[in-house]
Design a protein around this motif. Structure first.
Motif, mmCIF file in Angstrom:
data_model
loop_
_atom_site.group_PDB
_atom_site.id
_atom_site.type_symbol
_atom_site.label_atom_id
_atom_site.label_comp_id
_atom_site.label_asym_id
_atom_site.label_seq_id
_atom_site.Cartn_x
_atom_site.Cartn_y
_atom_site.Cartn_z
ATOM 1 N N PRO A 1 69.927 49.277 69.540
ATOM 2 C CA PRO A 1 69.327 49.033 69.468
ATOM 3 C C PRO A 1 68.199 47.771 68.458
ATOM 4 C CG PRO A 1 69.187 51.579 69.094
ATOM 5 C CD PRO A 1 70.156 50.937 68.955
ATOM 6 N N LYS A 2 69.849 47.294 67.388
ATOM 7 C CA LYS A 2 68.470 45.951 66.975
ATOM 8 C C LYS A 2 69.553 44.378 67.455
ATOM 9 C CE LYS A 2 68.124 48.078 62.447
ATOM 10 N NZ LYS A 2 68.928 48.304 61.298
ATOM 11 N N CYS A 3 70.327 45.734 68.125
ATOM 12 C CA CYS A 3 71.045 44.038 69.525
ATOM 13 C C CYS A 3 70.712 43.731 70.693
ATOM 14 C CB CYS A 3 72.367 44.706 70.100
ATOM 15 S SG CYS A 3 72.835 43.644 71.581
ATOM 16 N N SER A 4 70.270 41.791 70.264
ATOM 17 C CA SER A 4 69.233 40.932 70.856
ATOM 18 C C SER A 4 69.626 41.712 72.692
ATOM 19 C CB SER A 4 69.255 39.278 70.202
ATOM 20 O OG SER A 4 70.346 39.312 70.555
ATOM 21 N N THR A 5 71.141 41.626 73.105
ATOM 22 C CA THR A 5 71.338 41.430 74.193
ATOM 23 C C THR A 5 71.450 43.032 74.966
ATOM 24 O OG1 THR A 5 73.125 40.355 73.894
ATOM 25 C CG2 THR A 5 73.739 40.852 75.992
ATOM 26 N N CYS A 6 71.373 43.744 73.854
ATOM 27 C CA CYS A 6 71.246 45.439 74.485
ATOM 28 C C CYS A 6 69.504 45.746 74.420
ATOM 29 C CB CYS A 6 71.105 46.129 73.184
ATOM 30 S SG CYS A 6 72.831 46.635 72.901
ATOM 31 N N GLN A 7 68.910 44.613 73.718
ATOM 32 C CA GLN A 7 66.774 44.569 73.863
ATOM 33 C C GLN A 7 67.149 44.188 75.340
ATOM 34 O OE1 GLN A 7 65.557 42.857 70.755
ATOM 35 N NE2 GLN A 7 66.137 44.473 69.044
ATOM 36 N N LYS A 8 67.420 43.065 75.884
ATOM 37 C CA LYS A 8 67.604 41.619 76.775
ATOM 38 C C LYS A 8 67.708 42.494 78.436
ATOM 39 C CE LYS A 8 68.097 37.414 75.125
ATOM 40 N NZ LYS A 8 68.903 36.404 75.234
ATOM 41 N N ALA A 9 68.962 43.665 77.711
ATOM 42 C CA ALA A 9 69.361 44.939 79.015
ATOM 43 C C ALA A 9 68.030 46.002 79.531
ATOM 44 C CB ALA A 9 71.027 44.946 78.668
ATOM 45 N N ARG A 10 67.386 46.252 77.716
ATOM 46 C CA ARG A 10 66.742 47.014 78.248
ATOM 47 C C ARG A 10 65.377 47.229 79.120
ATOM 48 N NH1 ARG A 10 65.382 47.794 73.221
ATOM 49 N NH2 ARG A 10 67.031 49.335 72.849
ATOM 50 N N LYS A 11 65.227 45.597 78.571
ATOM 51 C CA LYS A 11 63.656 45.037 79.238
ATOM 52 C C LYS A 11 63.951 44.712 80.834
ATOM 53 C CE LYS A 11 60.491 40.886 78.944
ATOM 54 N NZ LYS A 11 60.876 39.942 78.287
ATOM 55 N N TRP A 12 65.325 44.417 81.077
ATOM 56 C CA TRP A 12 65.319 44.448 82.824
ATOM 57 C C TRP A 12 65.540 45.266 83.381
ATOM 58 C CZ3 TRP A 12 69.353 45.671 86.099
ATOM 59 C CH2 TRP A 12 69.503 45.162 87.546
ATOM 60 N N LEU A 13 66.653 46.261 82.585
ATOM 61 C CA LEU A 13 65.838 47.557 83.285
ATOM 62 C C LEU A 13 64.590 48.263 83.890
ATOM 63 C CD1 LEU A 13 68.882 49.899 81.360
ATOM 64 C CD2 LEU A 13 68.863 48.833 83.781
ATOM 65 N N ASP A 14 63.920 47.723 82.542
ATOM 66 C CA ASP A 14 62.477 48.687 83.018
ATOM 67 C C ASP A 14 61.607 48.090 83.770
ATOM 68 O OD1 ASP A 14 62.879 50.304 80.747
ATOM 69 O OD2 ASP A 14 62.122 49.383 78.730
ATOM 70 N N GLU A 15 61.723 46.366 83.141
ATOM 71 C CA GLU A 15 61.221 46.015 85.248
ATOM 72 C C GLU A 15 61.429 46.197 86.028
ATOM 73 O OE1 GLU A 15 62.350 41.935 83.724
ATOM 74 O OE2 GLU A 15 60.374 41.197 81.743
ATOM 75 N N HIS A 16 63.024 46.663 85.793
ATOM 76 C CA HIS A 16 62.918 46.823 87.849
ATOM 77 C C HIS A 16 63.151 48.354 88.029
ATOM 78 C CE1 HIS A 16 64.864 43.007 87.059
ATOM 79 N NE2 HIS A 16 64.549 43.072 88.565
ATOM 80 N N GLY A 17 62.602 49.068 86.991
ATOM 81 C CA GLY A 17 62.433 50.671 87.824
ATOM 82 C C GLY A 17 63.220 51.109 87.374
ATOM 83 N N ILE A 18 64.567 50.870 87.039
ATOM 84 C CA ILE A 18 65.448 51.678 86.523
ATOM 85 C C ILE A 18 65.450 52.274 85.383
ATOM 86 C CG2 ILE A 18 67.916 51.386 86.571
ATOM 87 C CD1 ILE A 18 67.853 48.993 88.031
ATOM 88 N N LYS A 19 65.545 53.966 86.126
ATOM 89 C CA LYS A 19 65.113 55.054 84.803
ATOM 90 C C LYS A 19 66.513 55.443 84.693
ATOM 91 C CE LYS A 19 61.278 57.379 87.220
ATOM 92 N NZ LYS A 19 60.683 56.691 86.222
ATOM 93 N N TYR A 20 67.055 55.941 82.615
ATOM 94 C CA TYR A 20 68.054 55.989 82.775
ATOM 95 C C TYR A 20 68.193 56.295 81.256
ATOM 96 C CZ TYR A 20 65.869 51.876 79.491
ATOM 97 O OH TYR A 20 64.732 51.284 79.265
#
Length: 132
Positions: A18-37
Motif C-alpha cells: 500500500p505505501k508503494c506509489s506504483t501500487c497506488q497508481k495501479a489501484r487507481k487505474w483498476l478503480d477508474e476502469h471499474g475492474i473488481k479485485y
C-alpha cells in the motif's frame, strides 16, 4: 467503459504494498476502469511457494521478473550476483521460488492474477492490453 476481458466469475487478485506509489497508481487505474479485485498486502500475506510456481509458469516471464530488484531486501541480501547465473553463486528456479516465498518485499509489485493472466509490475499499456 469497454467490455473487460476478465472472466467476472473469477476474482482478480491484486498484490500490492500500500505505501508503494506504483501500487497506488495501479489501484487507481483498476478503480477508474471499474475492474473488481481482491487486494492482498504483499508484506502481510506473502505469496506462497505454490502460488509463485503457478504464477511463474502461467506468466511465461523469466523468474527474475518476479524479484523486486530495486528493493532494500534484495540489495541487503546481495541477490544481484546470486541470481546472475555465476556458476558458484547461481540459484536454480526452484531455489529462487522458495526464496521469493520467504519475504513479500522480495516480490515485484504490483501483481495482477486472474484465471489466465499474470501481470508483474505496472505498465499501463500492458494492463490495458491484457485487462480491457
Amino acid at each position: 467503459m469497454k467490455n473487460c476481458k476478465i472472466n467476472r466469475r473469477f476474482k482478480m487478485l491484486f498484490l500490492c504494498y500500500p505505501k508503494c506509489s506504483t501500487c497506488q497508481k495501479a489501484r487507481k487505474w483498476l478503480d477508474e476502469h471499474g475492474i473488481k479485485y481482491t487486494e492482498r498486502h504483499i508484506a502481510e500475506k506473502n505469496p506462497t511457494y505454490d502460488e509463485l510456481k503457478v504464477w511463474y509458469q502461467q506468466s511465461g516471464l523469466p523468474i527474475k521478473k518476479f524479484f523486486n530488484t530495486s528493493g532494500l531486501v534484495y540489495k541487503e541480501m546481495q541477490l544481484k550476483d546470486k541470481l546472475r547465473g555465476l556458476p558458484k553463486q547461481s540459484m536454480s528456479e526452484e531455489e529462487q521460488l522458495m526464496l521469493l516465498a520467504t519475504h513479500g518485499m522480495l516480490v515485484k509489485r504490483p501483481m495482477v492474477i486472474t484465471h489466465d493472466i499474470v501481470l508483474v509490475g505496472f505498465k499501463e499499456a500492458d494492463w490495458e492490453g491484457a485487462l480491457l
